[in-house]
Design a protein around this motif. Sequence first.
Motif: not given
Length: 181
Positions: A21-48
């Motif tokens: 909040p208060g900041h523009p969106p930042q890309p975190i998983a960017v490739s030339s392919f489809v990256d979708a359905d992100p899910q943050i791990s319970p400890d917030g350290r990883r994404i699936a």
Amino acid sequence: SRDRLAFTQWHEDLDVYRFDPGHPPQPIAVSSFVDADPQISPDGRRIALASTRSGKFEIWVAAADGTEAHQLTHSPGQWQGSPHWSPDGRRIAFDSQGDDGQWHIWTIDADGGTARQLTKESGDQNVPTWSHDGQWIYFSAGSDTERNIWRVRSEDGGSLERVTETGSGFLALETPDGKSI
């Protein structure tokens, strides 16, 4: 002239962004392919996420900032998607479309290993989510016209339990206290 052809080429490229909040969106998983359905791990350290980086949809895991991405699944079906972390962050549930075109629920250790199939019934079972205590995996099952929420034991699969009756379910999320869906 008969030596020319006009055509349309469709290319889809979805990426994963982080929003503070208060900041523009930042890309975190960017490739030339489809990256979708992100899910943050319970400890917030990883994404699936589900990604086509390997040529077809597979489940990938990365650090929360998108670095250190690595492929977690290698099949079991044509498409893997809808990753969802277990409450303890040790496993990921996902759906997989088999060669017969039907979707089933699987789990895999978050650090890799062999995927375990939890549902085998005819018809589609997809969009898995974990119960708050990690004992159950909820999922949607049915036809395109009527889908209900079901659940299966997260450890051993076994008998499916129907949760809704009126065609009222595509996604089930349990409340933090585990008393409602």
